[in-house]
Design an enzyme around this catalytic site. Structure first.
Site, mmCIF file in Angstrom:
data_model
loop_
_atom_site.group_PDB
_atom_site.id
_atom_site.type_symbol
_atom_site.label_atom_id
_atom_site.label_comp_id
_atom_site.label_asym_id
_atom_site.label_seq_id
_atom_site.Cartn_x
_atom_site.Cartn_y
_atom_site.Cartn_z
ATOM 1 N N ASP A 26 0.626 -1.012 0.021
ATOM 2 C CA ASP A 26 0.038 -0.113 0.101
ATOM 3 C C ASP A 26 0.976 1.077 -0.011
ATOM 4 O O ASP A 26 0.305 2.486 0.931
ATOM 5 C CB ASP A 26 -0.963 -0.154 1.098
ATOM 6 C CG ASP A 26 -1.926 -1.279 1.175
ATOM 7 O OD1 ASP A 26 -1.851 -1.941 0.247
ATOM 8 O OD2 ASP A 26 -2.655 -1.268 2.121
ATOM 9 N N GLU A 74 -4.759 -0.891 -1.507
ATOM 10 C CA GLU A 74 -5.840 -0.744 -0.858
ATOM 11 C C GLU A 74 -6.853 -0.049 -1.536
ATOM 12 O O GLU A 74 -6.541 1.026 -1.981
ATOM 13 C CB GLU A 74 -5.896 -0.478 0.638
ATOM 14 C CG GLU A 74 -7.012 -0.448 1.402
ATOM 15 C CD GLU A 74 -7.292 -0.049 2.764
ATOM 16 O OE1 GLU A 74 -6.219 0.166 3.353
ATOM 17 O OE2 GLU A 74 -8.325 0.281 3.285
ATOM 18 N N LYS A 131 -6.620 -5.015 -2.995
ATOM 19 C CA LYS A 131 -7.307 -5.577 -2.025
ATOM 20 C C LYS A 131 -8.393 -4.523 -1.350
ATOM 21 O O LYS A 131 -7.990 -3.514 -1.502
ATOM 22 C CB LYS A 131 -6.177 -5.928 -0.961
ATOM 23 C CG LYS A 131 -5.480 -4.762 -0.336
ATOM 24 C CD LYS A 131 -4.526 -5.305 0.652
ATOM 25 C CE LYS A 131 -3.639 -4.553 1.150
ATOM 26 N NZ LYS A 131 -4.463 -3.685 2.466
ATOM 27 N N LYS A 134 -7.945 -4.769 4.692
ATOM 28 C CA LYS A 134 -6.750 -4.065 5.249
ATOM 29 C C LYS A 134 -5.464 -5.262 5.131
ATOM 30 O O LYS A 134 -4.250 -5.057 4.627
ATOM 31 C CB LYS A 134 -6.731 -3.940 6.744
ATOM 32 C CG LYS A 134 -7.745 -2.901 7.119
ATOM 33 C CD LYS A 134 -7.352 -1.519 6.542
ATOM 34 C CE LYS A 134 -8.328 -0.469 7.016
ATOM 35 N NZ LYS A 134 -8.442 0.815 5.901
ATOM 36 N N VAL A 159 2.896 0.265 4.251
ATOM 37 C CA VAL A 159 2.446 0.992 5.416
ATOM 38 C C VAL A 159 0.927 0.398 5.530
ATOM 39 O O VAL A 159 0.343 -0.068 4.526
ATOM 40 C CB VAL A 159 2.607 2.479 4.921
ATOM 41 C CG1 VAL A 159 3.900 2.967 4.865
ATOM 42 C CG2 VAL A 159 1.513 2.773 3.542
ATOM 43 N N CYS A 164 -2.305 -2.293 7.858
ATOM 44 C CA CYS A 164 -2.287 -3.361 6.792
ATOM 45 C C CYS A 164 -1.052 -4.288 6.776
ATOM 46 O O CYS A 164 -1.070 -5.408 6.200
ATOM 47 C CB CYS A 164 -2.389 -2.457 5.383
ATOM 48 S SG CYS A 164 -4.126 -1.832 5.252
ATOM 49 N N GLN A 204 7.428 -13.324 21.810
ATOM 50 C CA GLN A 204 7.063 -14.677 22.131
ATOM 51 C C GLN A 204 7.817 -15.676 21.277
ATOM 52 O O GLN A 204 7.005 -16.396 20.709
ATOM 53 C CB GLN A 204 5.689 -14.826 22.200
ATOM 54 C CG GLN A 204 4.929 -13.664 23.210
ATOM 55 C CD GLN A 204 3.355 -14.016 23.075
ATOM 56 O OE1 GLN A 204 2.845 -15.133 23.359
ATOM 57 N NE2 GLN A 204 2.775 -12.978 22.480
HETATM 58 C C1 C5J Z 1 -3.250 0.683 5.404
HETATM 59 C C2 C5J Z 1 -5.064 1.935 6.409
HETATM 60 N N1 C5J Z 1 -2.613 0.334 4.267
HETATM 61 N N2 C5J Z 1 -4.395 2.432 7.548
HETATM 62 N N3 C5J Z 1 -4.250 1.204 5.339
HETATM 63 O O1 C5J Z 1 -2.633 0.613 6.394
HETATM 64 O O2 C5J Z 1 -6.098 2.296 6.443
#
Ligand code: C5J
Length: 234
Positions: A26, A74, A131, A134, A159, A164, A204
């Site tokens: 993204d 996205e 997509k 997320k 990002v 995401c 973990q």
């Molecule tokens: C992503 C969002 N790409 N923060 N989308 O993280 O809405």
């Protein structure tokens, strides 16, 4: 099989480059540039820019060696048929998903804001996963593409770290992929989320995967000859 070993947290991450994909999640104008979805949500979009240079470095290393690179975006269909009403309403925005903004309709496929930033433009042959959610696996053909290419390891960048990137890593982990998240190749609008989201992945014993700085990956890849593969980029 060539085994590459990266010094990572919580322990070394070993992978065969042939069965590894670089995922760039993204890196779209709508999240990184003024006037996009990220800014409409009230975020300081400049917080995401530090991830660009590390991603460019790793992208170049992958392209030079002809390794698999996958981009995601996205966004939604122009008719909004794949946009859940709950997502459309979330944030109570006066200008939200599907509305017109300075870079076209917000988070809509085909619009300027939806596309990947110029610095990381995909090359022909690099799959782009569109997509609606997320996660990169939900309602996409990503899993089929990875299976068809024999991919077992993912190097994850993009990002935002806690949204995401995290959702994708969790989805990938449940599907049996080994994920290395590059700590300087992911970014958040919130520095405190960036730090804790990275910790959550490697905690973990690596509950969701591994983390490492991009330099550790580049050093590990450096002995691997460039331009070996037929589709290697100069
Ligand atoms: C992503 C969002 N790409 N923060 N989308 O993280 O809405």
């Amino acid at each position: 099989m060539t085994s590459i070993v990266v010094q990572a947290s919580p322990y070394d991450f070993a992978f065969d480059p042939v069965s590894t994909a670089l995922m760039i999640i993204d890196m779209q104008r709508d999240f990184l540039e003024p006037g996009g979805f990220g800014e409409l949500l009230g975020n300081d979009v400049s917080q995401l820019r530090p991830a660009i240079a590390p991603i460019r470095g790793v992208l170049a290393a992958f392209r030079q060696r002809g390794l698999t690179v996958i981009h995601t975006r996205e966004g939604h269909r122009p008719d909004l048929a794949d946009l859940p009403e709950a997502k459309r309403q979330r944030g109570n925005l006066s200008c939200g998903i599907g509305d017109s903004g300075p870079m076209g309709r917000i988070l809509i496929r085909g619009e300027k804001g939806h596309d990947i930033i110029d610095e990381l433009k995909p090359l022909p042959g690099e799959p782009i996963i569109d997509k609606p959610g997320k996660g990169s696996f939900y309602a996409t053909d990503l899993h089929s593409i990875l299976i068809n290419r024999g991919i077992k390891h993912l190097i994850v960048t993009g990002v935002t770290t806690e949204v995401c990137v995290h959702t994708t890593v969790r989805e990938a982990n449940d599907r049996g992929y080994e994920c290395l998240v590059l700590s300087d190749g992911v970014a958040s609008y919130f520095p405190e989320f960036q730090a804790v989201a990275l910790k959550m992945i490697a905690a973990q014993g690596g509950i969701f995967g591994w983390t490492a700085p991009s330099i550790a990956l580049l050093e590990a890849l450096s002995p691997l000859p460039v331009a070996l593969a037929p589709n290697a980029q100069p």
